[in-house]
Design an enzyme around this catalytic site. Sequence first.
Site, PDB file in Angstrom:
ATOM      1  N   CYS A 131       0.820  -1.223   0.000  1.00  0.00           N
ATOM      2  CA  CYS A 131       0.000   0.000   0.000  1.00  0.00           C
ATOM      3  C   CYS A 131       0.855   1.273   0.000  1.00  0.00           C
ATOM      4  O   CYS A 131       0.323   2.362  -0.204  1.00  0.00           O
ATOM      5  CB  CYS A 131      -0.938   0.005   1.195  1.00  0.00           C
ATOM      6  SG  CYS A 131      -1.963  -1.472   1.264  1.00  0.00           S
TER       7      CYS A 131
ATOM      8  N   HIS B  36      -3.517   6.523   4.558  1.00  0.00           N
ATOM      9  CA  HIS B  36      -3.886   5.333   3.789  1.00  0.00           C
ATOM     10  C   HIS B  36      -5.321   4.934   4.153  1.00  0.00           C
ATOM     11  O   HIS B  36      -5.686   4.875   5.324  1.00  0.00           O
ATOM     12  CB  HIS B  36      -2.901   4.215   4.110  1.00  0.00           C
ATOM     13  CG  HIS B  36      -3.265   2.900   3.504  1.00  0.00           C
ATOM     14  ND1 HIS B  36      -3.652   2.785   2.193  1.00  0.00           N
ATOM     15  CD2 HIS B  36      -3.310   1.647   4.035  1.00  0.00           C
ATOM     16  CE1 HIS B  36      -3.911   1.511   1.936  1.00  0.00           C
ATOM     17  NE2 HIS B  36      -3.720   0.810   3.030  1.00  0.00           N
TER      18      HIS B  36
ATOM     19  N   ASN C  74     -10.128  -0.550   0.566  1.00  0.00           N
ATOM     20  CA  ASN C  74      -8.672  -0.407   0.530  1.00  0.00           C
ATOM     21  C   ASN C  74      -8.195  -0.711  -0.897  1.00  0.00           C
ATOM     22  O   ASN C  74      -8.289  -1.847  -1.349  1.00  0.00           O
ATOM     23  CB  ASN C  74      -8.070  -1.387   1.544  1.00  0.00           C
ATOM     24  CG  ASN C  74      -6.558  -1.300   1.633  1.00  0.00           C
ATOM     25  OD1 ASN C  74      -5.906  -0.666   0.802  1.00  0.00           O
ATOM     26  ND2 ASN C  74      -6.005  -1.960   2.635  1.00  0.00           N
TER      27      ASN C  74
HETATM   28  O1  UT7 Z   1      -3.564  -2.109   3.607  1.00  0.00           O
HETATM   29  C1  UT7 Z   1      -2.720  -2.735   4.521  1.00  0.00           C
HETATM   30  C2  UT7 Z   1      -3.191  -2.466   5.830  1.00  0.00           C
HETATM   31  N1  UT7 Z   1      -4.362  -3.244   6.148  1.00  0.00           N
HETATM   32  C3  UT7 Z   1      -5.013  -2.895   7.199  1.00  0.00           C
HETATM   33  O2  UT7 Z   1      -4.660  -1.913   7.771  1.00  0.00           O
HETATM   34  C4  UT7 Z   1      -6.145  -3.762   7.717  1.00  0.00           C
HETATM   35  C5  UT7 Z   1      -5.972  -3.868   9.206  1.00  0.00           C
HETATM   36  N2  UT7 Z   1      -6.973  -4.619   9.917  1.00  0.00           N
HETATM   37  C6  UT7 Z   1      -8.279  -4.292   9.968  1.00  0.00           C
HETATM   38  O3  UT7 Z   1      -8.731  -3.388   9.334  1.00  0.00           O
HETATM   39  C7  UT7 Z   1      -9.146  -5.055  10.940  1.00  0.00           C
HETATM   40  O4  UT7 Z   1      -8.333  -5.801  11.816  1.00  0.00           O
HETATM   41  C8  UT7 Z   1     -10.174  -5.999  10.256  1.00  0.00           C
HETATM   42  C9  UT7 Z   1     -11.247  -5.157   9.605  1.00  0.00           C
HETATM   43  C10 UT7 Z   1      -9.476  -6.860   9.236  1.00  0.00           C
HETATM   44  C11 UT7 Z   1     -10.848  -6.884  11.309  1.00  0.00           C
HETATM   45  O5  UT7 Z   1     -11.414  -6.090  12.336  1.00  0.00           O
HETATM   46  P1  UT7 Z   1     -11.180  -6.493  13.867  1.00  0.00           P
HETATM   47  O6  UT7 Z   1     -12.001  -5.590  14.676  1.00  0.00           O
HETATM   48  O7  UT7 Z   1      -9.694  -6.458  14.088  1.00  0.00           O
HETATM   49  O8  UT7 Z   1     -11.781  -7.936  13.927  1.00  0.00           O
HETATM   50  P2  UT7 Z   1     -11.061  -9.301  14.333  1.00  0.00           P
HETATM   51  O9  UT7 Z   1      -9.999  -9.664  13.374  1.00  0.00           O
HETATM   52  O10 UT7 Z   1     -10.696  -9.189  15.738  1.00  0.00           O
HETATM   53  O11 UT7 Z   1     -12.245 -10.354  14.149  1.00  0.00           O
HETATM   54  C12 UT7 Z   1     -13.395 -10.310  14.958  1.00  0.00           C
HETATM   55  C13 UT7 Z   1     -14.365 -11.395  14.514  1.00  0.00           C
HETATM   56  C14 UT7 Z   1     -13.727 -12.761  14.277  1.00  0.00           C
HETATM   57  O12 UT7 Z   1     -14.617 -13.717  14.800  1.00  0.00           O
HETATM   58  P3  UT7 Z   1     -14.301 -14.416  16.234  1.00  0.00           P
HETATM   59  O13 UT7 Z   1     -12.992 -15.109  16.022  1.00  0.00           O
HETATM   60  O14 UT7 Z   1     -14.227 -13.294  17.220  1.00  0.00           O
HETATM   61  O15 UT7 Z   1     -15.487 -15.323  16.420  1.00  0.00           O
HETATM   62  C15 UT7 Z   1     -13.726 -12.911  12.763  1.00  0.00           C
HETATM   63  O16 UT7 Z   1     -13.856 -14.242  12.358  1.00  0.00           O
HETATM   64  O17 UT7 Z   1     -14.987 -11.033  13.282  1.00  0.00           O
HETATM   65  C16 UT7 Z   1     -14.965 -12.137  12.377  1.00  0.00           C
HETATM   66  N3  UT7 Z   1     -14.921 -11.642  11.020  1.00  0.00           N
HETATM   67  C17 UT7 Z   1     -16.038 -11.338  10.316  1.00  0.00           C
HETATM   68  N4  UT7 Z   1     -17.334 -11.395  10.632  1.00  0.00           N
HETATM   69  C18 UT7 Z   1     -18.222 -10.990   9.712  1.00  0.00           C
HETATM   70  C19 UT7 Z   1     -13.841 -11.391  10.237  1.00  0.00           C
HETATM   71  N5  UT7 Z   1     -14.235 -10.920   9.049  1.00  0.00           N
HETATM   72  C20 UT7 Z   1     -15.587 -10.881   9.065  1.00  0.00           C
HETATM   73  C21 UT7 Z   1     -16.559 -10.470   8.135  1.00  0.00           C
HETATM   74  N6  UT7 Z   1     -17.855 -10.535   8.507  1.00  0.00           N
HETATM   75  N7  UT7 Z   1     -16.244  -9.995   6.925  1.00  0.00           N
END
Ligand code: UT7
Length: 335
Positions: free
Chosen positions: A120, A262, A292
């Site tokens: 990115c 970003h 993104n």
């Molecule tokens: O461009 C390079 C840089 N990239 C980034 O900066 C992305 C950085 N990360 C993020 O933006 C966030 O971490 C995410 C949006 C990817 C995830 O958000 P989060 O608040 O960190 O969620 P998490 O990873 O802690 O996941 C929470 C829950 C999980 O379920 P359990 O394990 O708690 O039961 C995931 O399985 O949300 C679940 N989950 C979803 N649920 C519904 C993950 N993706 C989805 C989804 N829909 N699309």
Amino acid sequence: MEPIKKKNNMIILGLGHFVPEDVLTNKQLEQMVDTTDEWITTRTGIKARRIAKKGVACSDLAYNASQNALDNAKLDPIDITHIIVGTFTSDYCAPATACILQAKLGSKKCEMAIDIAAGCSGFTYGLELARGIIANKPEAKVLVVGSEVCTSRLNFKDRNTCVLFGDGAGAAILTGHREGYPHVIDIELKTIGELGHLLMVGLEGGSAEPFVVGQRVSEKYFAHMKGREVFKHAVRNMTEISERILKKNNLTSQDVDLFIPHQANYRIIEAVAKKINLPMEKVFVNVHKYGNTSAASIILALSEAYSYGKIQKGDLVLLATFGAGFTVASVIIKF
Ligand code: UT7
């Protein structure tokens, strides 16, 4: 011996951007994978993203964004001497997308055309290369592009990644110092290769794990991310590199008229803005429309902000990027 003085002599002749017309909404994604509009909106701020039609490649989006930048700069493709394309979704392994773009534009006087793989931060790393070229050849006209067909590297069965990314491109044309143009004051960069495993694309298909003839693509070919970990590093590093460039240039966040970080996640943007003491009114956001777009993200946002009249002459604009690598960068531009 006299210390060598760094030359900050690069100006922007024109900005451009392009997004494909097809929109993929969160509601549509609900039909494709186990997710909800509510989850995507609250966790990321993303409502929709653009997707390239089948057969539309990275160089096609790059071409449209470059034409827009050329029009805005009132230049002809023949004027371009160097082309740098930041992307992780190049048309092919070889030739470089930048070479394909050079041919499509008809930039027959182009000396050098290269791709850079900085995730990115591809566009901002490209600006640093342009700065080096222009320090040696102030008359050079360097086209720096960020272009991505992210959807070509998404597994639409993996809800952890497929809801986050979209397609698009942005371009800037740079040259040596001239009065009356936006001036790139400084660029700061950082690389953290030790953490590269947290965000990877193509765990198969590269020289580490080559394809053999007839092999079917598995999920390893697509984007993989430890989202929560990446989130923390994105906030920490974009904050640190923004503070560093301001301090180095004897500036504070009070001096910043517009902050363009970003566009990966609204919560990351909000957290960085808060840490560097900038109200959200001074932050440009388009992640809700495009998701993104990786290397395209920062230049798509900068060009869009400029075309919407969000940047006035005399404004100080701060950019911050974070991506696969990890790669980190900040840029200060005086318009
Ligand atoms: O461009 C390079 C840089 N990239 C980034 O900066 C992305 C950085 N990360 C993020 O933006 C966030 O971490 C995410 C949006 C990817 C995830 O958000 P989060 O608040 O960190 O969620 P998490 O990873 O802690 O996941 C929470 C829950 C999980 O379920 P359990 O394990 O708690 O039961 C995931 O399985 O949300 C679940 N989950 C979803 N649920 C519904 C993950 N993706 C989805 C989804 N829909 N699309």
